[in-house]
Motif scaffolding. Sequence first.
Motif, PDB file in Angstrom:
ATOM      1  N   PHE A  10       0.945  -1.178   0.017  1.00 44.11           N
ATOM      2  CA  PHE A  10       0.321  -0.198   0.140  1.00 44.11           C
ATOM      3  C   PHE A  10       0.934   1.285  -0.367  1.00 44.11           C
ATOM      4  O   PHE A  10       1.748   1.425   0.601  1.00 44.11           O
ATOM      5  N   GLY A  11       0.387   2.261  -0.826  1.00 43.42           N
ATOM      6  CA  GLY A  11       1.095   3.596  -0.998  1.00 43.42           C
ATOM      7  C   GLY A  11       0.805   4.254  -1.752  1.00 43.42           C
ATOM      8  O   GLY A  11       0.157   4.073  -2.936  1.00 43.42           O
ATOM      9  N   HIS A  12       1.499   4.911  -1.954  1.00 41.61           N
ATOM     10  CA  HIS A  12       1.361   6.374  -3.501  1.00 41.61           C
ATOM     11  C   HIS A  12       2.461   7.749  -3.318  1.00 41.61           C
ATOM     12  O   HIS A  12       2.328   8.272  -2.280  1.00 41.61           O
ATOM     13  N   PRO A  13       2.970   7.736  -4.412  1.00 36.88           N
ATOM     14  CA  PRO A  13       3.558   6.209  -5.621  1.00 36.88           C
ATOM     15  C   PRO A  13       3.742   5.520  -5.441  1.00 36.88           C
ATOM     16  O   PRO A  13       5.184   5.760  -3.933  1.00 36.88           O
ATOM     17  N   LEU A  14       3.663   4.434  -6.121  1.00 38.39           N
ATOM     18  CA  LEU A  14       4.546   3.183  -6.287  1.00 38.39           C
ATOM     19  C   LEU A  14       5.839   2.666  -7.026  1.00 38.39           C
ATOM     20  O   LEU A  14       5.856   1.712  -6.724  1.00 38.39           O
ATOM     21  N   GLY A  15       6.085   3.845  -8.191  1.00 32.79           N
ATOM     22  CA  GLY A  15       6.961   3.565  -9.129  1.00 32.79           C
ATOM     23  C   GLY A  15       8.033   3.605  -8.843  1.00 32.79           C
ATOM     24  O   GLY A  15       9.154   2.367  -9.427  1.00 32.79           O
ATOM     25  N   HIS A  16       8.852   3.583  -7.193  1.00 33.53           N
ATOM     26  CA  HIS A  16      10.257   3.677  -7.084  1.00 33.53           C
ATOM     27  C   HIS A  16      10.442   1.963  -6.624  1.00 33.53           C
ATOM     28  O   HIS A  16      11.323   1.506  -6.011  1.00 33.53           O
ATOM     29  N   SER A  17       9.337   1.512  -6.090  1.00 36.73           N
ATOM     30  CA  SER A  17       9.358   0.633  -5.082  1.00 36.73           C
ATOM     31  C   SER A  17       9.718  -0.688  -6.031  1.00 36.73           C
ATOM     32  O   SER A  17       9.587  -0.739  -7.317  1.00 36.73           O
ATOM     33  N   VAL A  41      -2.833   3.578  -3.126  1.00 37.96           N
ATOM     34  CA  VAL A  41      -3.936   3.869  -2.185  1.00 37.96           C
ATOM     35  C   VAL A  41      -3.458   5.166  -1.994  1.00 37.96           C
ATOM     36  O   VAL A  41      -2.369   5.814  -0.893  1.00 37.96           O
ATOM     37  N   ARG A  42      -4.498   6.096  -2.274  1.00 39.16           N
ATOM     38  CA  ARG A  42      -4.103   7.912  -1.426  1.00 39.16           C
ATOM     39  C   ARG A  42      -4.819   7.107  -0.102  1.00 39.16           C
ATOM     40  O   ARG A  42      -5.383   6.623   0.220  1.00 39.16           O
ATOM     41  N   ALA A  43      -4.418   9.068   0.186  1.00 39.99           N
ATOM     42  CA  ALA A  43      -5.157   8.771   1.477  1.00 39.99           C
ATOM     43  C   ALA A  43      -6.957   7.799   1.839  1.00 39.99           C
ATOM     44  O   ALA A  43      -6.703   7.387   3.245  1.00 39.99           O
ATOM     45  N   GLU A  44      -7.598   8.939   1.197  1.00 39.44           N
ATOM     46  CA  GLU A  44      -8.561   8.794   1.344  1.00 39.44           C
ATOM     47  C   GLU A  44      -9.013   7.502   0.300  1.00 39.44           C
ATOM     48  O   GLU A  44     -10.114   7.070   1.560  1.00 39.44           O
ATOM     49  N   GLN A  45      -7.936   6.646   0.332  1.00 36.74           N
ATOM     50  CA  GLN A  45      -8.929   5.191  -0.052  1.00 36.74           C
ATOM     51  C   GLN A  45      -8.482   3.991   0.696  1.00 36.74           C
ATOM     52  O   GLN A  45      -8.068   3.276   1.055  1.00 36.74           O
ATOM     53  N   ASN A  62       2.594  -4.656   2.979  1.00 37.82           N
ATOM     54  CA  ASN A  62       3.302  -4.092   3.027  1.00 37.82           C
ATOM     55  C   ASN A  62       3.130  -2.366   3.023  1.00 37.82           C
ATOM     56  O   ASN A  62       2.252  -1.946   2.338  1.00 37.82           O
ATOM     57  N   VAL A  63       4.082  -1.343   3.909  1.00 42.26           N
ATOM     58  CA  VAL A  63       3.222   0.029   3.809  1.00 42.26           C
ATOM     59  C   VAL A  63       4.473   0.935   3.424  1.00 42.26           C
ATOM     60  O   VAL A  63       5.678   0.694   4.196  1.00 42.26           O
ATOM     61  N   THR A  64       4.086   1.760   2.430  1.00 44.14           N
ATOM     62  CA  THR A  64       4.857   2.660   2.008  1.00 44.14           C
ATOM     63  C   THR A  64       4.895   3.837   1.997  1.00 44.14           C
ATOM     64  O   THR A  64       3.803   4.466   2.719  1.00 44.14           O
ATOM     65  N   ILE A  65       6.111   5.210   1.485  1.00 48.55           N
ATOM     66  CA  ILE A  65       5.250   6.413   2.044  1.00 48.55           C
ATOM     67  C   ILE A  65       3.151   6.245   1.091  1.00 48.55           C
ATOM     68  O   ILE A  65       2.972   5.781   0.363  1.00 48.55           O
ATOM     69  N   PRO A  66       2.392   7.670   1.540  1.00 47.40           N
ATOM     70  CA  PRO A  66       3.066   8.300   2.566  1.00 47.40           C
ATOM     71  C   PRO A  66       2.118   7.955   4.374  1.00 47.40           C
ATOM     72  O   PRO A  66       1.543   8.522   4.839  1.00 47.40           O
ATOM     73  N   HIS A  67       2.028   6.537   3.908  1.00 51.03           N
ATOM     74  CA  HIS A  67       0.923   6.345   5.289  1.00 51.03           C
ATOM     75  C   HIS A  67       1.303   5.399   5.855  1.00 51.03           C
ATOM     76  O   HIS A  67       0.432   4.695   7.008  1.00 51.03           O
TER      77      HIS A  67
END
Length: 283
Positions: A10-17, A41-45, A62-67
């Motif tokens: 889960f995160g946004h954006p994920l292009g770097h992962s 996943v955006r904050a509102e989602q 897993n959870v990455t930026i910005p959550h």
Amino acid sequence: MTGIARLALFGHPLGHSRSAQLFETWSAKSGPPLVYQPVEVRAEQLDAALERLRAGQWHGANVTIPHKTLLAARVDELTPEASRAGAVNVIVRGEDGTLLGANTDGEGFWEGCCATLGEPVPAGLALILGAGGAARGVAEALARRGREVRVVTRAPQRAVRDFAGLVVGCLDWEAPELESVARAAALVVQATPLGMAPVEHLAPPLPIEWLERALVVDLVYRPWETLFLRRARARGLRALNGWPMLVHQARLAAGLWFGIEAVRGFLEAAAEVESRDPLRRSA
């Protein structure tokens, strides 16, 4: 966990992962059968994504930026490390749908640095640039080992609250004492998104000439060498990117999902992913 494990990021954006490549390579070589799905996943989602996880669409995430900090208040239980850090980068789903939030960022940072250096992380003052979820995980691991930690951020008053019990002080970028703190630092951790694609041309506003003896670690790993790392190396400082932390936090996450005995071969799979990375070869 039996059958094919379904894992999410889960995160946004994920292009770097690079997490999906790590887990899929491990699965193909020696690990359990799994499907690893990056989910934008955006904050509102975020709440909706957690409900899908509770319902069993995935076995863990897993959870990455910005959550990472948002999740600490949304799961049902926290591990001690996640509770102290106030940040979550791993979610373990129980059979009844309850969600356990864990933080393997800090331990992954420590293990990754030690493995790469072949020695412990230098003792002494640690200066962390940035105050997000990854910074909190690193601060927790350093504080647990008795390190003196200071944080530089645009919002030092908020950081005093967020890093309570983990750091001895929080500074803004204009603080008069920042130069003396930087010169005394044995470790500098760059934990902001600056330098990550698509802002590869940016670096945190810390004059590199202030760093006299520090080990410099930039948590960014894409690009392989950031502008901040190039400047540190040109000054003759030891410098690491965020790849070792990514690998070791992922290995620890796999241990939470599958059991520690199941993660044999993870580091070998990570080395294969690293060896075929065109970004590394061009650095």
